[in-house]
Design a protein around this motif. Structure first.
Motif, short mmCIF file in Angstrom:
data_model
loop_
_atom_site.label_atom_id
_atom_site.label_comp_id
_atom_site.label_asym_id
_atom_site.label_seq_id
_atom_site.Cartn_x
_atom_site.Cartn_y
_atom_site.Cartn_z
N ILE A 21 14.93 -6.63 15.50
CA ILE A 21 13.67 -6.22 14.90
C ILE A 21 13.88 -5.82 13.44
N LYS A 22 14.91 -5.02 13.20
CA LYS A 22 15.20 -4.61 11.83
C LYS A 22 15.55 -5.82 10.96
N LEU A 23 16.38 -6.71 11.47
CA LEU A 23 16.76 -7.92 10.75
C LEU A 23 15.53 -8.75 10.39
N LEU A 24 14.68 -8.99 11.37
CA LEU A 24 13.50 -9.82 11.16
C LEU A 24 12.55 -9.20 10.13
N LYS A 25 12.39 -7.90 10.20
CA LYS A 25 11.54 -7.22 9.21
C LYS A 25 12.16 -7.33 7.82
N ASP A 26 13.47 -7.19 7.73
CA ASP A 26 14.16 -7.34 6.45
C ASP A 26 14.02 -8.76 5.90
N MET A 27 13.88 -9.74 6.80
CA MET A 27 13.68 -11.14 6.41
C MET A 27 12.23 -11.41 6.01
N TYR A 29 9.48 -10.95 8.17
CA TYR A 29 8.63 -11.33 9.30
C TYR A 29 7.78 -10.16 9.78
N ASP A 30 6.59 -10.49 10.25
CA ASP A 30 5.71 -9.56 10.93
C ASP A 30 6.15 -9.58 12.40
N VAL A 31 6.73 -8.48 12.89
CA VAL A 31 7.34 -8.44 14.21
C VAL A 31 6.46 -7.67 15.19
N GLU A 32 6.20 -8.30 16.33
CA GLU A 32 5.48 -7.65 17.42
C GLU A 32 6.48 -7.38 18.54
N ASP A 33 6.68 -6.12 18.89
CA ASP A 33 7.62 -5.73 19.93
C ASP A 33 6.88 -5.67 21.26
N ALA A 34 7.24 -6.58 22.18
CA ALA A 34 6.60 -6.64 23.49
C ALA A 34 7.29 -5.74 24.51
N GLY A 35 8.28 -4.97 24.08
CA GLY A 35 8.94 -4.02 24.96
C GLY A 35 10.26 -4.52 25.49
N PRO A 36 10.89 -3.65 26.24
CA PRO A 36 10.51 -2.31 26.62
C PRO A 36 10.71 -1.31 25.48
N GLU A 37 10.27 -0.08 25.72
CA GLU A 37 10.37 0.94 24.68
C GLU A 37 11.66 1.74 24.76
N LEU A 115 27.07 -12.39 14.97
CA LEU A 115 26.73 -13.74 15.42
C LEU A 115 25.24 -13.84 15.72
N ALA A 116 24.69 -12.79 16.31
CA ALA A 116 23.25 -12.79 16.58
C ALA A 116 22.46 -12.98 15.29
N GLU A 117 22.88 -12.32 14.23
CA GLU A 117 22.18 -12.48 12.95
C GLU A 117 22.23 -13.92 12.46
N GLU A 118 23.38 -14.56 12.55
CA GLU A 118 23.50 -15.97 12.13
C GLU A 118 22.58 -16.86 12.97
N ILE A 119 22.55 -16.62 14.27
CA ILE A 119 21.73 -17.43 15.17
C ILE A 119 20.25 -17.21 14.88
N ILE A 120 19.84 -15.97 14.72
CA ILE A 120 18.43 -15.67 14.44
C ILE A 120 18.01 -16.28 13.11
N ARG A 121 18.83 -16.13 12.08
CA ARG A 121 18.49 -16.72 10.77
C ARG A 121 18.35 -18.23 10.87
N ALA A 122 19.25 -18.88 11.59
CA ALA A 122 19.19 -20.33 11.75
C ALA A 122 17.93 -20.75 12.50
N PHE A 123 17.62 -20.07 13.58
CA PHE A 123 16.45 -20.40 14.39
C PHE A 123 15.16 -20.21 13.59
N MET A 124 15.05 -19.09 12.91
CA MET A 124 13.81 -18.75 12.22
C MET A 124 13.58 -19.58 10.95
N THR A 125 14.62 -20.13 10.37
CA THR A 125 14.46 -20.86 9.10
C THR A 125 14.57 -22.38 9.24
N THR A 126 14.74 -22.87 10.46
CA THR A 126 14.82 -24.31 10.68
C THR A 126 13.48 -24.83 11.17
N ASP A 127 13.03 -25.91 10.57
CA ASP A 127 11.77 -26.53 10.96
C ASP A 127 11.99 -27.69 11.92
N PHE A 128 11.00 -27.95 12.75
CA PHE A 128 11.02 -29.10 13.66
C PHE A 128 10.93 -30.37 12.83
#
Length: 143
Positions: A21-27, A29-37, A115-128
């Motif tokens: 969540i912190k990473l995505l916000k820093d990138m 992104y508008d992040v919606e947390d579906a839980g859990p809390e 590694l999670a950061e690398e994977i998330i960055r790759a997923f979020m910035t790659t287009d179909f």
């Protein structure tokens, strides 16, 4: 704003969810947390369903459990969902570029935050890529 993403986990993925969540916000992104809390015992299919129902053409999803496997299995039961469990950056890029994955699944007990950061960055910035891949993706609905 870079776009919208909805994220959820179970207790086994809670710490990595908070990191993501912190990473995505820093990138940007508008992040919606579906839980859990909190990191209390819970059922991953519940959170997979919540995220799957909120994913759309304008909003990608991320699901995190202990291995990523349960979340991917549960999420893929929902119509229109293409959840990909990825353990490296290349898998994340191909999941988006060739398979038009709309949910990334990660395993907190399998990968660390770096590694999670690398994977998330790759997923979020790659287009179909569309084209020949779109024909194959459309076949999913016939299965």
């Amino acid at each position: 704003m870079a776009g919208k993403v909805v994220i959820g986990s179970d207790h086994g993925g809670f710490a990595l969810k908070e990191f993501a969540i912190k990473l995505l916000k820093d990138m940007g992104y508008d992040v919606e947390d579906a839980g859990p809390e909190a990191a209390v015992s819970c059922d991953y299919p519940v959170y997979a369903a919540k995220v799957a129902q909120l994913v759309s053409d304008e909003k990608l999803g991320i699901l995190i459990c202990g291995t990523g496997l349960g979340m991917s299995m549960a999420a893929n039961k929902h119509k229109g969902i293409r959840a990909a469990m990825c353990t490296n950056e290349y898998m994340a890029k191909m999941a988006r570029a060739h398979n038009n994955a709309n949910i990334l699944c990660l395993g907190e007990r399998v990968i660390g935050p770096g590694l999670a950061e690398e994977i998330i960055r790759a997923f979020m910035t790659t287009d179909f890529e569309g084209d020949r891949h779109l024909r194959r993706i459309n076949l999913f609905d016939q299965l």
